[in-house]
Design a protein around this motif. Structure first.
Motif, PDB file in Angstrom:
ATOM      1  N   VAL A  37      -7.650  13.871  11.003  1.00  0.00           N
ATOM      2  CA  VAL A  37      -6.405  13.962  10.236  1.00  0.00           C
ATOM      3  C   VAL A  37      -6.639  14.809   8.981  1.00  0.00           C
ATOM      4  O   VAL A  37      -7.730  14.799   8.419  1.00  0.00           O
ATOM      5  CB  VAL A  37      -5.828  12.567   9.846  1.00  0.00           C
ATOM      6  N   PRO A  38      -5.627  15.541   8.563  1.00  0.00           N
ATOM      7  CA  PRO A  38      -5.792  16.359   7.352  1.00  0.00           C
ATOM      8  C   PRO A  38      -6.053  15.468   6.132  1.00  0.00           C
ATOM      9  O   PRO A  38      -5.608  14.322   6.083  1.00  0.00           O
ATOM     10  CB  PRO A  38      -4.462  17.095   7.220  1.00  0.00           C
ATOM     11  N   GLU A  39      -6.790  16.021   5.188  1.00  0.00           N
ATOM     12  CA  GLU A  39      -7.155  15.244   4.005  1.00  0.00           C
ATOM     13  C   GLU A  39      -5.936  14.885   3.161  1.00  0.00           C
ATOM     14  O   GLU A  39      -5.823  13.784   2.653  1.00  0.00           O
ATOM     15  CB  GLU A  39      -8.150  16.053   3.166  1.00  0.00           C
ATOM     16  N   ARG A  40      -5.034  15.843   3.029  1.00  0.00           N
ATOM     17  CA  ARG A  40      -3.858  15.621   2.190  1.00  0.00           C
ATOM     18  C   ARG A  40      -2.586  15.622   3.057  1.00  0.00           C
ATOM     19  O   ARG A  40      -2.512  16.312   4.061  1.00  0.00           O
ATOM     20  CB  ARG A  40      -3.735  16.724   1.145  1.00  0.00           C
ATOM     21  N   SER A  70      -5.550   7.512   3.771  1.00  0.00           N
ATOM     22  CA  SER A  70      -7.004   7.590   3.552  1.00  0.00           C
ATOM     23  C   SER A  70      -7.740   6.601   4.460  1.00  0.00           C
ATOM     24  O   SER A  70      -8.820   6.890   4.961  1.00  0.00           O
ATOM     25  CB  SER A  70      -7.363   7.368   2.083  1.00  0.00           C
ATOM     26  N   TRP A  71      -7.148   5.438   4.709  1.00  0.00           N
ATOM     27  CA  TRP A  71      -7.774   4.456   5.603  1.00  0.00           C
ATOM     28  C   TRP A  71      -7.789   4.978   7.045  1.00  0.00           C
ATOM     29  O   TRP A  71      -8.773   4.823   7.757  1.00  0.00           O
ATOM     30  CB  TRP A  71      -7.050   3.114   5.540  1.00  0.00           C
ATOM     31  N   VAL A  72      -6.694   5.612   7.435  1.00  0.00           N
ATOM     32  CA  VAL A  72      -6.631   6.206   8.772  1.00  0.00           C
ATOM     33  C   VAL A  72      -7.685   7.314   8.894  1.00  0.00           C
ATOM     34  O   VAL A  72      -8.352   7.451   9.923  1.00  0.00           O
ATOM     35  CB  VAL A  72      -5.214   6.753   9.080  1.00  0.00           C
ATOM     36  N   GLY A  73      -7.852   8.087   7.815  1.00  0.00           N
ATOM     37  CA  GLY A  73      -8.828   9.176   7.816  1.00  0.00           C
ATOM     38  C   GLY A  73     -10.259   8.707   8.020  1.00  0.00           C
ATOM     39  O   GLY A  73     -11.089   9.453   8.543  1.00  0.00           O
ATOM     40  N   ILE A  74     -10.563   7.477   7.639  1.00  0.00           N
ATOM     41  CA  ILE A  74     -11.898   6.927   7.869  1.00  0.00           C
ATOM     42  C   ILE A  74     -12.135   6.752   9.373  1.00  0.00           C
ATOM     43  O   ILE A  74     -13.214   7.020   9.879  1.00  0.00           O
ATOM     44  CB  ILE A  74     -12.073   5.584   7.125  1.00  0.00           C
ATOM     45  N   ASN A 113       2.106   6.062  13.113  1.00  0.00           N
ATOM     46  CA  ASN A 113       3.308   6.287  12.304  1.00  0.00           C
ATOM     47  C   ASN A 113       3.203   5.402  11.071  1.00  0.00           C
ATOM     48  O   ASN A 113       3.078   4.183  11.203  1.00  0.00           O
ATOM     49  CB  ASN A 113       4.571   5.917  13.091  1.00  0.00           C
ATOM     50  N   TYR A 114       3.232   6.009   9.897  1.00  0.00           N
ATOM     51  CA  TYR A 114       3.130   5.187   8.699  1.00  0.00           C
ATOM     52  C   TYR A 114       3.865   5.803   7.514  1.00  0.00           C
ATOM     53  O   TYR A 114       4.150   6.991   7.473  1.00  0.00           O
ATOM     54  CB  TYR A 114       1.671   4.881   8.338  1.00  0.00           C
ATOM     55  N   LYS A 115       4.190   4.901   6.598  1.00  0.00           N
ATOM     56  CA  LYS A 115       4.872   5.255   5.357  1.00  0.00           C
ATOM     57  C   LYS A 115       4.469   4.189   4.339  1.00  0.00           C
ATOM     58  O   LYS A 115       3.699   3.276   4.647  1.00  0.00           O
ATOM     59  CB  LYS A 115       6.385   5.286   5.568  1.00  0.00           C
ATOM     60  N   PHE A 148       0.862  -1.194   0.000  1.00  0.00           N
ATOM     61  CA  PHE A 148       0.000   0.000   0.000  1.00  0.00           C
ATOM     62  C   PHE A 148       0.893   1.237   0.000  1.00  0.00           C
ATOM     63  O   PHE A 148       2.009   1.223   0.512  1.00  0.00           O
ATOM     64  CB  PHE A 148      -0.958   0.013   1.196  1.00  0.00           C
ATOM     65  N   SER A 149       0.361   2.297  -0.577  1.00  0.00           N
ATOM     66  CA  SER A 149       1.105   3.554  -0.628  1.00  0.00           C
ATOM     67  C   SER A 149       0.825   4.356   0.638  1.00  0.00           C
ATOM     68  O   SER A 149      -0.097   4.055   1.384  1.00  0.00           O
ATOM     69  CB  SER A 149       0.678   4.363  -1.853  1.00  0.00           C
ATOM     70  N   VAL A 150       1.599   5.393   0.852  1.00  0.00           N
ATOM     71  CA  VAL A 150       1.381   6.245   2.015  1.00  0.00           C
ATOM     72  C   VAL A 150       0.034   6.956   1.915  1.00  0.00           C
ATOM     73  O   VAL A 150      -0.659   7.139   2.916  1.00  0.00           O
ATOM     74  CB  VAL A 150       2.559   7.232   2.229  1.00  0.00           C
TER      75      VAL A 150
END
Length: 199
Positions: free
Chosen positions: A30-33, A21-25, A55-57, A14-16
């Motif tokens: 969290v900021p959108e971008r 976006s999954w965390v944002g759900i 913490n993610y990347k 998965f990309s950052v």
């Protein structure tokens, strides 16, 4: 006092921006971008005081919390999103049983306050009745009772909100119970309602 944390780690294809976006759900704050290849957030529950460290990347996300219930919810939502996007991923969990007691320690003063509030609210009418019938004043009453009478308006207002507060506090305890058993592979269907009744 040093906090102990539970950990949920997700690795995979998965990309950052996908993991963000999954965390944002789960965490609408969290900021959108994002503009970084590595992202870190810390959240603190304003009511309970628990922490969530994110913490993610690209290809790796690590979530730590002293609330096992918080991690359970996060894990459910994120793995569901990753599965629906057909991302290949691995999950590892490190659950520290001591964290349950830490969260209960955070809840204890809040529960104690609510029980004391209920006791004070019940005493208000009795103290008013004594005041009404005592022609020489209420100087003979203990200071605690005088304080209750003096603060009766605030106590009554707070007591009016108490059912919602108690429901929330009991909900936190039930969520801890359910998450602990879920991570151990035990089903608690039906037991949560019984726990709530016992509380």
């Amino acid at each position: 006092m040093k906090r102990t944390f539970n950990e949920f780690k997700l690795t995979g294809s998965f990309s950052v921006s996908e993991i963000h976006s999954w965390v944002g759900i789960c965490l609408p704050e969290v900021p959108e971008r994002i503009s970084s290849e590595e992202v870190s957030f810390t959240f603190r529950s304003s009511f309970v005081g628990t922490l969530l460290l994110c913490n993610y990347k690209k290809g790796e996300a690590v979530f730590q919390s002293d609330s096992i219930a918080t991690l359970s919810t996060l894990k459910d939502v994120i793995t569901k999103e990753a599965t629906s996007r057909k991302a290949k991923f691995n999950v590892s969990l490190n659950i520290e049983d001591d964290t349950i007691y830490s969260v209960l320690d955070l809840l204890h003063p809040k529960l104690e306050h609510q029980f004391n509030l209920a006791t004070k609210a019940k005493l208000i009418e009795a103290i008013r009745e004594v005041k009404l019938h005592e022609q020489n004043g209420i100087d003979f009453l203990a200071k605690d009772y005088k304080d209750i009478l003096e603060d009766s308006e605030n106590i009554t207002q707070e007591a009016d909100k108490q059912p919602k507060v108690m429901e929330y506090l009991f909900g936190v305890i039930v969520d801890l119970y359910a998450a602990k058993h879920k991570f151990k592979g035990k089903k608690v269907v039906g037991k949560e309602a019984e726990l709530k009744r016992q509380l």
